[in-house]
Write a protein that holds these residues in place. Structure first.
Motif, PDB file in Angstrom:
ATOM      1  N   LEU A 176       0.834  -1.189   0.000  1.00  0.00           N
ATOM      2  CA  LEU A 176       0.000   0.000   0.000  1.00  0.00           C
ATOM      3  C   LEU A 176       0.880   1.255   0.000  1.00  0.00           C
ATOM      4  O   LEU A 176       1.692   1.456   0.908  1.00  0.00           O
ATOM      5  CB  LEU A 176      -0.900   0.025   1.247  1.00  0.00           C
ATOM      6  N   ILE A 177       0.718   2.085  -1.027  1.00  0.00           N
ATOM      7  CA  ILE A 177       1.337   3.411  -0.999  1.00  0.00           C
ATOM      8  C   ILE A 177       0.550   4.241   0.005  1.00  0.00           C
ATOM      9  O   ILE A 177      -0.677   4.307  -0.069  1.00  0.00           O
ATOM     10  CB  ILE A 177       1.285   4.086  -2.384  1.00  0.00           C
ATOM     11  N   VAL A 178       1.231   4.859   0.965  1.00  0.00           N
ATOM     12  CA  VAL A 178       0.523   5.551   2.037  1.00  0.00           C
ATOM     13  C   VAL A 178       0.739   7.054   1.971  1.00  0.00           C
ATOM     14  O   VAL A 178       1.750   7.543   1.481  1.00  0.00           O
ATOM     15  CB  VAL A 178       0.943   5.024   3.425  1.00  0.00           C
ATOM     16  N   SER A 179      -0.246   7.780   2.474  1.00  0.00           N
ATOM     17  CA  SER A 179      -0.185   9.238   2.553  1.00  0.00           C
ATOM     18  C   SER A 179       0.643   9.657   3.764  1.00  0.00           C
ATOM     19  O   SER A 179       1.149   8.815   4.522  1.00  0.00           O
ATOM     20  CB  SER A 179      -1.595   9.803   2.688  1.00  0.00           C
ATOM     21  N   ASP A 180       0.751  10.956   3.960  1.00  0.00           N
ATOM     22  CA  ASP A 180       1.327  11.460   5.207  1.00  0.00           C
ATOM     23  C   ASP A 180       0.473  10.962   6.368  1.00  0.00           C
ATOM     24  O   ASP A 180      -0.748  10.810   6.225  1.00  0.00           O
ATOM     25  CB  ASP A 180       1.334  12.990   5.211  1.00  0.00           C
ATOM     26  N   PRO A 181       1.080  10.688   7.528  1.00  0.00           N
ATOM     27  CA  PRO A 181       0.276  10.236   8.676  1.00  0.00           C
ATOM     28  C   PRO A 181      -0.704  11.311   9.117  1.00  0.00           C
ATOM     29  O   PRO A 181      -0.404  12.506   9.063  1.00  0.00           O
ATOM     30  CB  PRO A 181       1.330   9.949   9.744  1.00  0.00           C
ATOM     31  N   LEU A 182      -1.877  10.881   9.535  1.00  0.00           N
ATOM     32  CA  LEU A 182      -2.931  11.816   9.943  1.00  0.00           C
ATOM     33  C   LEU A 182      -3.202  11.734  11.447  1.00  0.00           C
ATOM     34  O   LEU A 182      -2.893  12.656  12.197  1.00  0.00           O
ATOM     35  CB  LEU A 182      -4.219  11.512   9.166  1.00  0.00           C
ATOM     36  N   HIS A 183      -3.841  10.635  11.858  1.00  0.00           N
ATOM     37  CA  HIS A 183      -4.256  10.451  13.255  1.00  0.00           C
ATOM     38  C   HIS A 183      -5.025  11.679  13.754  1.00  0.00           C
ATOM     39  O   HIS A 183      -4.742  12.247  14.806  1.00  0.00           O
ATOM     40  CB  HIS A 183      -3.046  10.165  14.151  1.00  0.00           C
ATOM     41  N   THR A 184      -5.996  12.092  12.945  1.00  0.00           N
ATOM     42  CA  THR A 184      -6.814  13.251  13.284  1.00  0.00           C
ATOM     43  C   THR A 184      -8.194  13.083  12.662  1.00  0.00           C
ATOM     44  O   THR A 184      -8.377  12.298  11.736  1.00  0.00           O
ATOM     45  CB  THR A 184      -6.168  14.552  12.770  1.00  0.00           C
ATOM     46  N   ASN A 185      -9.159  13.855  13.190  1.00  0.00           N
ATOM     47  CA  ASN A 185     -10.488  13.902  12.584  1.00  0.00           C
ATOM     48  C   ASN A 185     -10.786  15.286  12.029  1.00  0.00           C
ATOM     49  O   ASN A 185     -11.929  15.595  11.702  1.00  0.00           O
ATOM     50  CB  ASN A 185     -11.557  13.495  13.604  1.00  0.00           C
ATOM     51  N   GLU A 186      -9.750  16.125  11.908  1.00  0.00           N
ATOM     52  CA  GLU A 186      -9.931  17.470  11.367  1.00  0.00           C
ATOM     53  C   GLU A 186     -10.203  17.373   9.867  1.00  0.00           C
ATOM     54  O   GLU A 186      -9.342  16.932   9.097  1.00  0.00           O
ATOM     55  CB  GLU A 186      -8.699  18.327  11.630  1.00  0.00           C
ATOM     56  N   HIS A 187     -11.398  17.801   9.456  1.00  0.00           N
ATOM     57  CA  HIS A 187     -11.845  17.626   8.084  1.00  0.00           C
ATOM     58  C   HIS A 187     -10.896  18.276   7.082  1.00  0.00           C
ATOM     59  O   HIS A 187     -10.528  17.650   6.076  1.00  0.00           O
ATOM     60  CB  HIS A 187     -13.254  18.216   7.925  1.00  0.00           C
ATOM     61  N   GLU A 188     -10.473  19.507   7.336  1.00  0.00           N
ATOM     62  CA  GLU A 188      -9.625  20.218   6.386  1.00  0.00           C
ATOM     63  C   GLU A 188      -8.291  19.509   6.196  1.00  0.00           C
ATOM     64  O   GLU A 188      -7.804  19.353   5.068  1.00  0.00           O
ATOM     65  CB  GLU A 188      -9.392  21.651   6.875  1.00  0.00           C
ATOM     66  N   LYS A 189      -7.708  19.045   7.277  1.00  0.00           N
ATOM     67  CA  LYS A 189      -6.432  18.343   7.183  1.00  0.00           C
ATOM     68  C   LYS A 189      -6.598  17.011   6.450  1.00  0.00           C
ATOM     69  O   LYS A 189      -5.733  16.602   5.669  1.00  0.00           O
ATOM     70  CB  LYS A 189      -5.849  18.103   8.575  1.00  0.00           C
ATOM     71  N   ILE A 190      -7.709  16.337   6.700  1.00  0.00           N
ATOM     72  CA  ILE A 190      -7.976  15.068   6.028  1.00  0.00           C
ATOM     73  C   ILE A 190      -8.087  15.263   4.519  1.00  0.00           C
ATOM     74  O   ILE A 190      -7.478  14.530   3.730  1.00  0.00           O
ATOM     75  CB  ILE A 190      -9.267  14.428   6.581  1.00  0.00           C
ATOM     76  N   ILE A 191      -8.849  16.280   4.091  1.00  0.00           N
ATOM     77  CA  ILE A 191      -9.035  16.544   2.662  1.00  0.00           C
ATOM     78  C   ILE A 191      -7.715  16.936   2.011  1.00  0.00           C
ATOM     79  O   ILE A 191      -7.372  16.458   0.916  1.00  0.00           O
ATOM     80  CB  ILE A 191     -10.087  17.649   2.441  1.00  0.00           C
ATOM     81  N   GLN A 192      -6.929  17.786   2.663  1.00  0.00           N
ATOM     82  CA  GLN A 192      -5.642  18.212   2.110  1.00  0.00           C
ATOM     83  C   GLN A 192      -4.692  17.029   1.950  1.00  0.00           C
ATOM     84  O   GLN A 192      -3.996  16.891   0.938  1.00  0.00           O
ATOM     85  CB  GLN A 192      -5.019  19.287   2.995  1.00  0.00           C
TER      86      GLN A 192
END
Length: 293
Positions: free
Chosen positions: A154-170
Protein backbone atom coordinates in the motif's frame (compact mmCIF):
# COMPACT_ATOMS: atom_id res chain seq x y z
CA UNK A 1 22.36 -13.86 -51.24
CA UNK A 2 23.45 -11.75 -54.20
CA UNK A 3 21.00 -8.90 -54.74
CA UNK A 4 19.91 -7.98 -58.24
CA UNK A 5 20.84 -4.49 -59.37
CA UNK A 6 18.35 -4.28 -62.21
CA UNK A 7 15.28 -2.16 -61.58
CA UNK A 8 12.71 -4.60 -62.87
CA UNK A 9 9.81 -4.63 -60.41
CA UNK A 10 6.73 -2.67 -61.39
CA UNK A 11 5.04 -0.36 -58.90
CA UNK A 12 2.01 -2.59 -58.30
CA UNK A 13 4.12 -5.69 -57.80
CA UNK A 14 6.54 -3.89 -55.48
CA UNK A 15 3.59 -2.53 -53.46
CA UNK A 16 2.18 -6.05 -53.00
CA UNK A 17 5.55 -7.43 -51.95
CA UNK A 18 5.92 -4.65 -49.35
CA UNK A 19 2.36 -4.94 -48.03
CA UNK A 20 1.40 -1.44 -49.13
CA UNK A 21 -0.35 0.16 -52.13
CA UNK A 22 0.63 2.05 -55.26
CA UNK A 23 -0.77 5.31 -53.88
CA UNK A 24 1.67 5.22 -50.96
CA UNK A 25 4.65 4.56 -53.22
CA UNK A 26 3.64 7.41 -55.55
CA UNK A 27 3.20 9.75 -52.56
CA UNK A 28 6.61 8.81 -51.15
CA UNK A 29 8.14 9.50 -54.58
CA UNK A 30 6.41 12.87 -54.87
CA UNK A 31 7.69 14.08 -51.48
CA UNK A 32 11.16 12.74 -52.14
CA UNK A 33 11.12 10.18 -49.35
CA UNK A 34 11.39 6.98 -51.36
CA UNK A 35 12.03 7.17 -55.09
CA UNK A 36 11.94 4.28 -57.56
CA UNK A 37 15.24 2.92 -58.82
CA UNK A 38 14.32 4.29 -62.26
CA UNK A 39 11.47 5.83 -64.21
CA UNK A 40 11.11 5.18 -67.93
CA UNK A 41 10.24 7.68 -70.65
CA UNK A 42 6.53 6.97 -70.19
CA UNK A 43 6.69 7.75 -66.46
CA UNK A 44 6.42 4.15 -65.28
CA UNK A 45 8.23 3.51 -62.00
CA UNK A 46 10.43 0.49 -61.43
CA UNK A 47 11.95 -0.72 -58.20
CA UNK A 48 14.84 -3.04 -57.44
CA UNK A 49 15.06 -5.88 -54.98
CA UNK A 50 17.62 -4.04 -52.87
CA UNK A 51 15.02 -1.37 -52.03
CA UNK A 52 12.97 -3.75 -49.87
CA UNK A 53 15.14 -3.10 -46.82
CA UNK A 54 14.82 0.70 -47.14
CA UNK A 55 11.05 0.56 -47.48
CA UNK A 56 10.83 -1.84 -44.50
CA UNK A 57 12.85 0.63 -42.41
CA UNK A 58 10.54 3.50 -43.41
CA UNK A 59 7.50 1.42 -42.43
CA UNK A 60 8.95 0.49 -39.02
CA UNK A 61 9.91 4.09 -38.19
CA UNK A 62 6.50 5.35 -39.28
CA UNK A 63 4.74 2.76 -37.08
CA UNK A 64 6.85 3.99 -34.16
CA UNK A 65 5.39 7.46 -34.71
CA UNK A 66 8.36 9.08 -36.43
CA UNK A 67 7.22 11.83 -38.85
CA UNK A 68 7.95 11.27 -42.54
CA UNK A 69 10.03 14.46 -42.65
CA UNK A 70 12.36 13.11 -39.95
CA UNK A 71 12.54 9.73 -41.67
CA UNK A 72 13.57 11.49 -44.89
CA UNK A 73 16.26 13.48 -43.09
CA UNK A 74 17.67 10.30 -41.60
CA UNK A 75 17.71 8.50 -44.96
CA UNK A 76 19.57 11.39 -46.59
CA UNK A 77 22.27 11.41 -43.91
CA UNK A 78 22.26 7.73 -42.95
CA UNK A 79 25.43 6.07 -41.78
CA UNK A 80 26.19 3.18 -39.41
CA UNK A 81 26.57 5.62 -36.50
CA UNK A 82 23.39 7.58 -37.28
CA UNK A 83 21.51 4.29 -37.62
CA UNK A 84 22.78 3.17 -34.23
CA UNK A 85 21.77 6.48 -32.63
CA UNK A 86 18.31 6.29 -34.22
CA UNK A 87 17.79 2.69 -33.14
CA UNK A 88 18.81 3.46 -29.55
CA UNK A 89 16.34 6.35 -29.47
CA UNK A 90 13.56 4.14 -30.83
CA UNK A 91 14.49 1.37 -28.40
CA UNK A 92 13.98 3.76 -25.48
CA UNK A 93 10.69 4.94 -26.97
CA UNK A 94 9.51 1.34 -27.26
CA UNK A 95 10.53 0.69 -23.65
CA UNK A 96 8.42 3.65 -22.48
CA UNK A 97 5.45 2.52 -24.57
CA UNK A 98 5.77 -1.03 -23.21
CA UNK A 99 5.76 0.34 -19.66
CA UNK A 100 2.70 2.44 -20.46
CA UNK A 101 0.88 -0.59 -21.87
CA UNK A 102 1.93 -2.66 -18.84
CA UNK A 103 0.32 -0.07 -16.57
CA UNK A 104 -2.88 -0.08 -18.63
CA UNK A 105 -2.94 -3.89 -18.55
CA UNK A 106 -2.45 -3.75 -14.78
CA UNK A 107 -5.42 -1.40 -14.34
CA UNK A 108 -7.65 -3.53 -16.58
CA UNK A 109 -6.74 -6.71 -14.67
CA UNK A 110 -7.37 -4.96 -11.34
CA UNK A 111 -10.81 -3.77 -12.42
CA UNK A 112 -11.64 -7.26 -13.68
CA UNK A 113 -10.63 -8.71 -10.30
CA UNK A 114 -12.94 -6.23 -8.55
CA UNK A 115 -15.81 -7.19 -10.85
CA UNK A 116 -15.07 -10.86 -10.09
CA UNK A 117 -15.19 -10.07 -6.38
CA UNK A 118 -18.57 -8.43 -6.92
CA UNK A 119 -19.79 -11.59 -8.64
CA UNK A 120 -18.49 -13.77 -5.80
CA UNK A 121 -20.30 -11.55 -3.28
CA UNK A 122 -23.50 -11.98 -5.26
CA UNK A 123 -22.99 -15.75 -5.18
CA UNK A 124 -22.54 -15.59 -1.41
CA UNK A 125 -25.69 -13.52 -1.19
CA UNK A 126 -27.67 -16.23 -2.96
CA UNK A 127 -26.55 -18.77 -0.35
CA UNK A 128 -27.51 -16.55 2.59
CA UNK A 129 -30.79 -15.06 3.73
CA UNK A 130 -31.68 -11.68 2.24
CA UNK A 131 -29.68 -8.78 3.73
CA UNK A 132 -27.30 -11.10 5.60
CA UNK A 133 -24.27 -10.47 3.41
CA UNK A 134 -24.06 -6.66 3.34
CA UNK A 135 -24.21 -4.16 6.13
CA UNK A 136 -26.38 -1.36 4.81
CA UNK A 137 -26.35 2.30 5.72
CA UNK A 138 -28.63 2.85 8.68
CA UNK A 139 -29.16 -0.90 9.20
CA UNK A 140 -27.35 -3.38 11.46
CA UNK A 141 -27.93 -6.29 9.03
CA UNK A 142 -24.85 -8.00 7.67
CA UNK A 143 -22.46 -10.90 8.00
CA UNK A 144 -18.85 -11.08 9.24
CA UNK A 145 -16.46 -13.29 7.30
CA UNK A 146 -13.08 -14.71 8.21
CA UNK A 147 -10.95 -14.34 5.10
CA UNK A 148 -7.35 -15.31 4.40
CA UNK A 149 -5.50 -12.45 2.70
CA UNK A 150 -2.10 -12.46 0.96
CA UNK A 151 0.50 -9.80 1.67
CA UNK A 152 -0.36 -6.51 -0.03
CA UNK A 153 1.62 -3.34 -0.76
CA UNK A 154 0.00 0.00 0.00
CA UNK A 155 1.34 3.41 -1.00
CA UNK A 156 0.52 5.55 2.04
CA UNK A 157 -0.18 9.24 2.55
CA UNK A 158 1.33 11.46 5.21
CA UNK A 159 0.28 10.24 8.68
CA UNK A 160 -2.93 11.82 9.94
CA UNK A 161 -4.26 10.45 13.25
CA UNK A 162 -6.81 13.25 13.28
CA UNK A 163 -10.49 13.90 12.58
CA UNK A 164 -9.93 17.47 11.37
CA UNK A 165 -11.85 17.63 8.08
CA UNK A 166 -9.62 20.22 6.39
CA UNK A 167 -6.43 18.34 7.18
CA UNK A 168 -7.98 15.07 6.03
CA UNK A 169 -9.04 16.54 2.66
CA UNK A 170 -5.64 18.21 2.11
CA UNK A 171 -3.80 14.98 2.90
CA UNK A 172 -6.06 12.97 0.59
CA UNK A 173 -5.50 15.44 -2.27
CA UNK A 174 -1.74 15.29 -1.79
CA UNK A 175 -1.86 11.51 -1.74
CA UNK A 176 -3.92 11.21 -4.92
CA UNK A 177 -1.70 13.80 -6.62
CA UNK A 178 1.44 11.94 -5.57
CA UNK A 179 0.15 8.63 -6.93
CA UNK A 180 -0.86 10.26 -10.22
CA UNK A 181 2.46 12.09 -10.57
CA UNK A 182 4.46 8.89 -10.07
CA UNK A 183 2.07 6.72 -12.12
CA UNK A 184 1.32 4.46 -9.15
CA UNK A 185 -2.38 3.90 -9.74
CA UNK A 186 -2.93 0.21 -10.51
CA UNK A 187 -6.72 0.48 -10.71
CA UNK A 188 -7.60 0.15 -7.04
CA UNK A 189 -9.66 3.00 -5.53
CA UNK A 190 -7.90 4.73 -2.66
CA UNK A 191 -8.63 3.45 0.84
CA UNK A 192 -8.12 4.49 4.44
CA UNK A 193 -6.37 2.98 7.43
CA UNK A 194 -7.92 3.60 10.86
CA UNK A 195 -6.37 2.70 14.19
CA UNK A 196 -8.27 -0.09 15.93
CA UNK A 197 -7.78 1.62 19.31
CA UNK A 198 -9.51 4.76 17.94
CA UNK A 199 -12.35 2.69 16.48
CA UNK A 200 -12.93 0.88 19.77
CA UNK A 201 -13.13 4.30 21.40
CA UNK A 202 -15.85 5.17 18.85
CA UNK A 203 -13.57 7.67 17.04
CA UNK A 204 -14.81 6.61 13.62
CA UNK A 205 -13.68 9.78 11.84
CA UNK A 206 -10.07 9.66 13.06
CA UNK A 207 -7.95 8.52 10.12
CA UNK A 208 -4.43 7.13 10.45
CA UNK A 209 -3.62 7.62 6.76
CA UNK A 210 -4.88 7.01 3.23
CA UNK A 211 -3.52 4.33 0.94
CA UNK A 212 -3.51 3.15 -2.64
CA UNK A 213 -2.92 -0.54 -3.31
CA UNK A 214 -0.22 -1.44 -5.85
CA UNK A 215 0.73 -4.76 -7.42
CA UNK A 216 4.49 -4.83 -6.98
CA UNK A 217 6.61 -3.78 -4.01
CA UNK A 218 7.26 -0.08 -4.62
CA UNK A 219 10.75 1.36 -4.69
CA UNK A 220 11.54 4.82 -3.36
CA UNK A 221 7.95 5.52 -2.28
CA UNK A 222 6.36 5.58 1.19
CA UNK A 223 4.53 2.29 1.61
CA UNK A 224 2.96 0.01 4.17
CA UNK A 225 2.84 -3.77 3.98
CA UNK A 226 -0.57 -5.14 4.82
CA UNK A 227 0.43 -8.44 6.42
CA UNK A 228 -0.71 -11.77 5.08
CA UNK A 229 -3.05 -13.64 7.39
CA UNK A 230 -6.60 -13.99 8.64
CA UNK A 231 -8.88 -10.96 8.55
CA UNK A 232 -12.33 -10.34 9.95
CA UNK A 233 -14.19 -8.77 7.04
CA UNK A 234 -17.46 -6.91 6.66
CA UNK A 235 -18.98 -5.48 3.46
CA UNK A 236 -20.79 -2.16 3.78
CA UNK A 237 -23.25 -1.18 1.04
CA UNK A 238 -24.18 2.47 0.73
CA UNK A 239 -22.68 5.45 2.56
CA UNK A 240 -18.93 4.90 3.05
CA UNK A 241 -19.00 7.06 6.20
CA UNK A 242 -22.00 5.39 7.83
CA UNK A 243 -19.97 2.56 9.37
CA UNK A 244 -20.81 2.82 13.08
CA UNK A 245 -23.07 -0.24 13.19
CA UNK A 246 -20.68 -2.19 10.99
CA UNK A 247 -17.72 -1.63 13.29
CA UNK A 248 -19.86 -2.32 16.36
CA UNK A 249 -20.88 -5.71 14.97
CA UNK A 250 -17.38 -6.43 13.66
CA UNK A 251 -15.67 -5.92 17.03
CA UNK A 252 -18.42 -7.80 18.86
CA UNK A 253 -17.79 -10.77 16.53
CA UNK A 254 -14.02 -10.51 17.09
CA UNK A 255 -14.46 -10.46 20.88
CA UNK A 256 -16.99 -13.30 20.88
CA UNK A 257 -14.53 -15.47 18.98
CA UNK A 258 -11.69 -14.50 21.35
CA UNK A 259 -9.48 -12.95 18.69
CA UNK A 260 -6.83 -10.32 19.21
CA UNK A 261 -6.34 -7.80 16.39
CA UNK A 262 -3.70 -6.02 14.39
CA UNK A 263 -3.18 -2.29 14.72
CA UNK A 264 -5.29 -1.11 11.79
CA UNK A 265 -8.64 -1.47 10.09
CA UNK A 266 -8.53 -1.14 6.31
CA UNK A 267 -11.45 0.49 4.45
CA UNK A 268 -11.41 0.16 0.66
CA UNK A 269 -13.94 0.32 -2.13
CA UNK A 270 -14.91 -2.90 -3.89
CA UNK A 271 -17.67 -1.65 -6.16
CA UNK A 272 -17.06 2.04 -6.84
CA UNK A 273 -18.47 4.72 -9.14
CA UNK A 274 -17.08 2.89 -12.18
CA UNK A 275 -19.30 -0.14 -11.53
CA UNK A 276 -22.52 1.40 -10.26
CA UNK A 277 -24.63 4.43 -11.07
CA UNK A 278 -26.18 4.57 -7.58
CA UNK A 279 -24.40 5.60 -4.38
CA UNK A 280 -26.70 3.19 -2.53
CA UNK A 281 -24.91 0.30 -4.25
CA UNK A 282 -21.40 1.51 -3.41
CA UNK A 283 -19.64 -1.36 -1.58
CA UNK A 284 -16.83 -0.87 0.93
CA UNK A 285 -14.71 -3.68 2.32
CA UNK A 286 -13.74 -3.26 5.99
CA UNK A 287 -11.09 -5.64 7.30
CA UNK A 288 -9.13 -6.14 10.52
CA UNK A 289 -6.35 -8.69 10.94
CA UNK A 290 -7.13 -11.18 13.70
CA UNK A 291 -5.13 -13.71 15.71
CA UNK A 292 -6.11 -16.62 17.90
CA UNK A 293 -5.47 -15.86 21.58
Amino acid sequence: MQKFSNACIKTGDFAKLCGTNKRTLIHYDEIGLFKPARTDEKGYRYYSENQFDVFFTITCLKELGMPLKEIGAFLEQRSPQSLKTLLLEQQEKIRREEEHLRKIKEVVETKLSLVSLQESLENRQSSLADDELFFRSGSPAGHIFLEKTPEEYLIVSDPLHTNEHEKIIQTLCRHVGYCNKHDLNAGHPYGAMLDVADLRANLLDTYACFFTKVIQKPEHHPFHIKPAGDYAVAYLMGDYYDSKDTYKTLFAWIDQNHFSTGQYSYKEAVIDELATASAKEYVTKISVQVFRT
